[in-house]
Write an enzyme that holds these catalytic residues in place. Structure first.
Site, mmCIF file in Angstrom:
data_model
loop_
_atom_site.group_PDB
_atom_site.id
_atom_site.type_symbol
_atom_site.label_atom_id
_atom_site.label_comp_id
_atom_site.label_asym_id
_atom_site.label_seq_id
_atom_site.Cartn_x
_atom_site.Cartn_y
_atom_site.Cartn_z
ATOM 1 N N ASP A 9 11.068 15.312 9.332
ATOM 2 C CA ASP A 9 11.899 15.175 8.135
ATOM 3 C C ASP A 9 12.496 13.770 8.046
ATOM 4 O O ASP A 9 12.699 13.111 9.067
ATOM 5 C CB ASP A 9 13.007 16.241 8.182
ATOM 6 C CG ASP A 9 13.627 16.488 6.816
ATOM 7 O OD1 ASP A 9 13.022 16.104 5.794
ATOM 8 O OD2 ASP A 9 14.726 17.067 6.778
ATOM 9 N N ASN A 57 7.397 22.968 -0.471
ATOM 10 C CA ASN A 57 7.220 21.556 -0.864
ATOM 11 C C ASN A 57 6.359 21.385 -2.122
ATOM 12 O O ASN A 57 6.360 20.307 -2.720
ATOM 13 C CB ASN A 57 6.640 20.716 0.281
ATOM 14 C CG ASN A 57 7.616 20.445 1.406
ATOM 15 O OD1 ASN A 57 7.233 20.329 2.563
ATOM 16 N ND2 ASN A 57 8.905 20.316 1.102
HETATM 17 C C1 IPE Z 1 10.930 20.735 6.002
HETATM 18 O O1 IPE Z 1 11.467 19.637 5.380
HETATM 19 C C2 IPE Z 1 9.451 20.810 5.724
HETATM 20 C C3 IPE Z 1 8.640 19.803 6.383
HETATM 21 C C4 IPE Z 1 9.058 18.918 7.240
HETATM 22 C C5 IPE Z 1 7.238 19.831 6.039
HETATM 23 P P1 IPE Z 1 12.138 19.724 3.932
HETATM 24 O O2 IPE Z 1 12.667 18.387 3.629
HETATM 25 O O3 IPE Z 1 11.165 20.299 2.960
HETATM 26 O O4 IPE Z 1 13.289 20.797 4.183
HETATM 27 P P2 IPE Z 1 14.633 21.076 3.395
HETATM 28 O O5 IPE Z 1 14.279 21.166 1.941
HETATM 29 O O6 IPE Z 1 15.552 19.936 3.687
HETATM 30 O O7 IPE Z 1 15.122 22.351 3.985
HETATM 31 C C1 IPE Z 2 9.548 14.977 5.324
HETATM 32 O O1 IPE Z 2 10.332 14.046 4.696
HETATM 33 C C2 IPE Z 2 8.169 15.104 4.731
HETATM 34 C C3 IPE Z 2 7.944 16.354 3.993
HETATM 35 C C4 IPE Z 2 8.787 17.341 3.894
HETATM 36 C C5 IPE Z 2 6.674 16.495 3.308
HETATM 37 P P1 IPE Z 2 11.114 14.351 3.342
HETATM 38 O O2 IPE Z 2 10.235 13.955 2.204
HETATM 39 O O3 IPE Z 2 11.622 15.740 3.304
HETATM 40 O O4 IPE Z 2 12.304 13.325 3.469
HETATM 41 P P2 IPE Z 2 13.819 13.524 3.028
HETATM 42 O O5 IPE Z 2 14.309 14.793 3.644
HETATM 43 O O6 IPE Z 2 13.820 13.588 1.529
HETATM 44 O O7 IPE Z 2 14.519 12.321 3.565
HETATM 45 MG MG MG Z 3 13.380 16.595 3.848
#
Ligand code: IPE
Ligand code: IPE
Ligand code: MG
Length: 230
Positions: A9, A57
């Site tokens: 994340d 996602n």
């Molecule tokens: C969790 O991250 C999913 C992945 C790392 C693929 P998200 O960024 O989607 O999670 P939330 O929305 O903060 O819970």
């Molecule tokens: C993790 O990074 C990647 C996926 C969930 C696909 P994020 O895209 O969730 O990054 P933040 O949480 O917005 O910083």
């Molecule tokens: Mg995230």
């Protein structure tokens, strides 16, 4: 440790902090995947699971989803040689039918090409813990309907056997980058006795010292599994 899993994340926050589009964060995050695979090899860890894209996602903007899917194909294509050099088996967990054809084909290709290797890199794409459990429930219900299984005989093992990758041991350690204290629907069944480690470091910045810090934290934990400690 046999199995380490990552909730990767913070790509978006990494990009935002640099005034870049979120997609640049995902590009930088793909580099971290390359590094972490090599740290696991050096540490002798047999299973590495990466949460790359959740069923939730898909709610993100189309452009971001498309970039992520393209990066996945690019990663699988450019790293195929490395997988062979390091004898890593690529495996998939999730609802594969959701994925664009190019991603499915790239996955199918590397899964087949690397199937004989012992060490495993497990990619969770369009993965949801609840979706996985619903999928297992469907498979079990079909066995009951065919008269192959008595409902009274359903145990924890029955459920575990009907998950996406029943032969993979539960993760010992789940690491989440970027500070959020939640599982976000990751490995709900398998995580029951995993140790959890959350670091504020954003995924694109996650390096060898951070990896070592996670392993050190794990080494200091006492896993009791509900019994009494030493
Ligand atoms: C969790 O991250 C999913 C992945 C790392 C693929 P998200 O960024 O989607 O999670 P939330 O929305 O903060 O819970
Ligand atoms: C993790 O990074 C990647 C996926 C969930 C696909 P994020 O895209 O969730 O990054 P933040 O949480 O917005 O910083
Ligand atoms: Mg995230």
């Amino acid at each position: 440790m046999e199995h380490i899993a990552f909730i990767m994340d913070g790509n978006g926050r990494w990009a935002k902090a640099r005034g870049l589009p979120r997609t640049e964060g995902h590009r930088a995050g793909a580099e971290t995947v390359r590094r972490v695979l090599s740290y696991c090899r050096d540490a002798g860890i047999r299973y590495l699971t990466l949460y790359a894209f959740s069923v939730e996602n898909w709610k993100r903007p189309k452009e971001e989803v498309e970039t992520l899917m393209h990066l996945l194909v690019a990663y699988l294509t450019s790293e195929e040689k490395t997988f062979h050099e390091n004898q890593v088996r690529i495996r998939y967990m999730g609802r594969k039918s959701d994925l664009p054809t190019e991603v499915r084909e790239a996955l199918d290709r590397v899964e087949t090409a690397t199937a004989a290797y012992e060490r495993q890199l497990i990619l969770c794409l369009s993965y949801g813990g609840r979706t996985e459990l619903a999928h297992a429930a469907q498979a079990i219900a079909r066995q009951v309907a065919r008269g192959e299984l008595d409902p009274e005989a359903i145990t924890e093992e029955t459920i575990a056997r009907n998950l996406y990758l029943p032969d993979v041991p539960d993760p010992d350690l789940i690491v989440r980058t970027s500070g959020e204290m939640r599982l976000s629907n990751f490995l709900l069944w398998q995580a029951s006795y995993a140790e959890l480690y959350v670091t504020p470091v954003l995924w694109p910045d996650f390096g060898e010292a951070d990896f070592q810090a996670a392993l050190d934290a794990f080494a200091s934990r006492e896993r009791r599994y509900g019994a009494l400690g030493k």
